[in-house]
Design an enzyme around this catalytic site. Structure first.
Site, PDB file in Angstrom:
ATOM      1  N   SER A  32      77.385  -7.895 120.291  1.00  0.00           N
ATOM      2  CA  SER A  32      78.447  -7.108 120.926  1.00  0.00           C
ATOM      3  C   SER A  32      79.790  -7.778 120.643  1.00  0.00           C
ATOM      4  CB  SER A  32      78.227  -7.042 122.433  1.00  0.00           C
ATOM      5  OG  SER A  32      79.439  -6.633 123.058  1.00  0.00           O
ATOM      6  N   ASP A  39      70.408  -4.094 126.031  1.00  0.00           N
ATOM      7  CA  ASP A  39      71.827  -4.479 126.014  1.00  0.00           C
ATOM      8  C   ASP A  39      72.254  -5.136 127.332  1.00  0.00           C
ATOM      9  OD1 ASP A  39      74.872  -2.487 125.462  1.00  0.00           O
ATOM     10  OD2 ASP A  39      74.525  -4.650 125.672  1.00  0.00           O
ATOM     11  N   MET A  59      80.862   4.047 126.402  1.00  0.00           N
ATOM     12  CA  MET A  59      80.840   4.021 127.867  1.00  0.00           C
ATOM     13  C   MET A  59      82.072   4.796 128.342  1.00  0.00           C
ATOM     14  SD  MET A  59      79.575   0.108 128.206  1.00  0.00           S
ATOM     15  CE  MET A  59      80.093  -0.233 126.525  1.00  0.00           C
ATOM     16  N   ASP A  94      81.441  -1.892 121.670  1.00  0.00           N
ATOM     17  CA  ASP A  94      81.467  -1.358 123.045  1.00  0.00           C
ATOM     18  C   ASP A  94      82.767  -0.643 123.362  1.00  0.00           C
ATOM     19  OD1 ASP A  94      79.575  -4.173 124.044  1.00  0.00           O
ATOM     20  OD2 ASP A  94      78.959  -2.083 124.274  1.00  0.00           O
ATOM     21  N   HIS A 150      77.475  -4.262 117.364  1.00  0.00           N
ATOM     22  CA  HIS A 150      77.508  -3.430 118.572  1.00  0.00           C
ATOM     23  C   HIS A 150      78.938  -3.332 119.066  1.00  0.00           C
ATOM     24  CE1 HIS A 150      75.578  -1.553 122.061  1.00  0.00           C
ATOM     25  NE2 HIS A 150      76.424  -2.225 122.826  1.00  0.00           N
ATOM     26  N   MET A 154      84.935   1.362 125.954  1.00  0.00           N
ATOM     27  CA  MET A 154      85.023   1.601 127.393  1.00  0.00           C
ATOM     28  C   MET A 154      86.352   2.287 127.704  1.00  0.00           C
ATOM     29  SD  MET A 154      83.616  -2.034 128.836  1.00  0.00           S
ATOM     30  CE  MET A 154      82.248  -2.879 128.049  1.00  0.00           C
ATOM     31  N   MET A 211      70.247  -0.416 129.335  1.00  0.00           N
ATOM     32  CA  MET A 211      71.239  -1.348 129.877  1.00  0.00           C
ATOM     33  C   MET A 211      70.527  -2.311 130.818  1.00  0.00           C
ATOM     34  SD  MET A 211      73.949  -0.717 128.367  1.00  0.00           S
ATOM     35  CE  MET A 211      74.866  -1.991 129.249  1.00  0.00           C
ATOM     36  N   HIS A 249      78.686   2.075 121.104  1.00  0.00           N
ATOM     37  CA  HIS A 249      78.206   2.330 122.463  1.00  0.00           C
ATOM     38  C   HIS A 249      79.345   2.951 123.258  1.00  0.00           C
ATOM     39  CE1 HIS A 249      76.540   0.372 126.424  1.00  0.00           C
ATOM     40  NE2 HIS A 249      76.505   1.687 126.449  1.00  0.00           N
TER      41      HIS A 249
HETATM   42  C1  DX5 Z   1      78.344  -4.147 128.643  1.00  0.00           C
HETATM   43  C2  DX5 Z   1      78.158  -3.913 127.154  1.00  0.00           C
HETATM   44  C3  DX5 Z   1      77.265  -4.947 126.535  1.00  0.00           C
HETATM   45  C4  DX5 Z   1      77.801  -6.362 126.706  1.00  0.00           C
HETATM   46  C5  DX5 Z   1      76.759  -7.362 126.267  1.00  0.00           C
HETATM   47  O1  DX5 Z   1      78.878  -2.989 129.220  1.00  0.00           O
HETATM   48  O2  DX5 Z   1      77.589  -2.657 126.904  1.00  0.00           O
HETATM   49  O3  DX5 Z   1      77.108  -4.651 125.147  1.00  0.00           O
HETATM   50  O4  DX5 Z   1      78.973  -6.519 125.930  1.00  0.00           O
HETATM   51  O5  DX5 Z   1      77.307  -8.634 126.512  1.00  0.00           O
HETATM   52  P1  DX5 Z   1      76.399  -9.855 126.999  1.00  0.00           P
HETATM   53  O6  DX5 Z   1      75.413 -10.095 125.877  1.00  0.00           O
HETATM   54  O7  DX5 Z   1      77.391 -10.970 127.176  1.00  0.00           O
HETATM   55  O8  DX5 Z   1      75.727  -9.429 128.270  1.00  0.00           O
HETATM   56 ZN    ZN Z   2      76.945  -2.245 124.870  1.00  0.00          ZN
END
Ligand code: DX5
Ligand code: ZN
Length: 221
Positions: free
Chosen positions: A6, A175, A65, A32, A30, A34, A137, A63
């Site tokens: 990530s 994840d 979100m 992310d 990955h 948001m 998740m 991903h």
């Molecule tokens: C959280 C993300 C994950 C996160 C994983 O909302 O979707 O991908 O970045 O990070 P770690 O491995 O530090 O939990």
């Molecule tokens: Zn993620």
């Protein structure tokens, strides 16, 4: 086994250096996204994904979100995503999820569905025939550096059993909170792909990735 770091936890002051190591050590990246609304955090826009796209051939595992994954699926498809994974909870509606999966397939990308820790895995079973990736998740979405939620293991095993029983071929991706102490168990529960952010980028990337894979490569420094 697919390792999908990530890049929420990447050190952006060392972007080129860290990305060149990723290019040599992992299969996916990955990414992310948001929106500050679906989750209480705000991250990357399409221009950052374009910067990755210009500098890697790795599979960009996006991903979403976000509250409006339909809108952002177009935005990040254009920016170079290889997969678009959205949350069931953005709609809480199987028909809408199914329609978005079809739309993502219409853009010739891999479609993924993700569920938060509180959502039972059975909720998305009706979608799994047509889904390429299921993202479990194992932390509450929104932030890196959280602890793996142990109840996630049962979800992974159920997804594996469902996949085997019906001869389906979705990738089970997990994840959140993954490190060298739990990766082996998560894979034996049925995970095909591991997302790890804080663990991978905290220290030597090569060494940390090798430990996630279960080999004890020495620190390359
Ligand atoms: C959280 C993300 C994950 C996160 C994983 O909302 O979707 O991908 O970045 O990070 P770690 O491995 O530090 O939990
Ligand atoms: Zn993620």
């Amino acid at each position: 086994m697919i390792i999908s770091p990530s890049v929420l936890s990447m050190h952006y002051d060392r972007f080129n250096e860290e990305l060149s190591v990723l290019n040599e050590t992992v299969e996916w990246i990955h990414f992310d996204v948001m929106d500050g609304h679906f989750v209480p955090n705000l991250t990357f826009g399409p221009d950052i994904l374009k910067a990755f796209r210009r500098n890697t051939k790795l599979f960009m595992d996006v991903h979403l979100m976000v509250t409006d994954p339909d809108f952002y699926s177009d935005v990040f498809a254009k920016a170079g995503a290889d997969s678009l994974i959205f949350h069931y909870e953005a709609y809480n509606d199987l028909e809408k999820c199914s329609a978005l999966i079809d739309k993502i397939h219409g853009m010739y990308l891999k479609a993924g569905i993700s569920i938060k820790p509180a959502t039972p895995v059975e909720t998305i079973f009706p979608l799994l025939e047509k889904t390429d990736i299921v993202l479990v998740m194992s932390v509450e979405p929104g932030f890196g550096g959280q602890k793996f939620i142990p109840e996630s293991s049962e979800k992974i095993s159920k997804l594996k059993a469902y996949k085997t029983a019906r001869n389906l071929n979705y990738i089970i991706e997990v994840d959140g909170g993954i490190n060298d102490t739990n990766a082996h168990e998560i894979v034996s529960d049925g995970a095909d792909a591991l997302v790890a952010g804080s663990y991978v980028f905290n220290g030597d990337i090569r060494t940390n990735v090798a430990k996630l894979r279960g080999n004890k490569e020495k620190d390359s420094n």
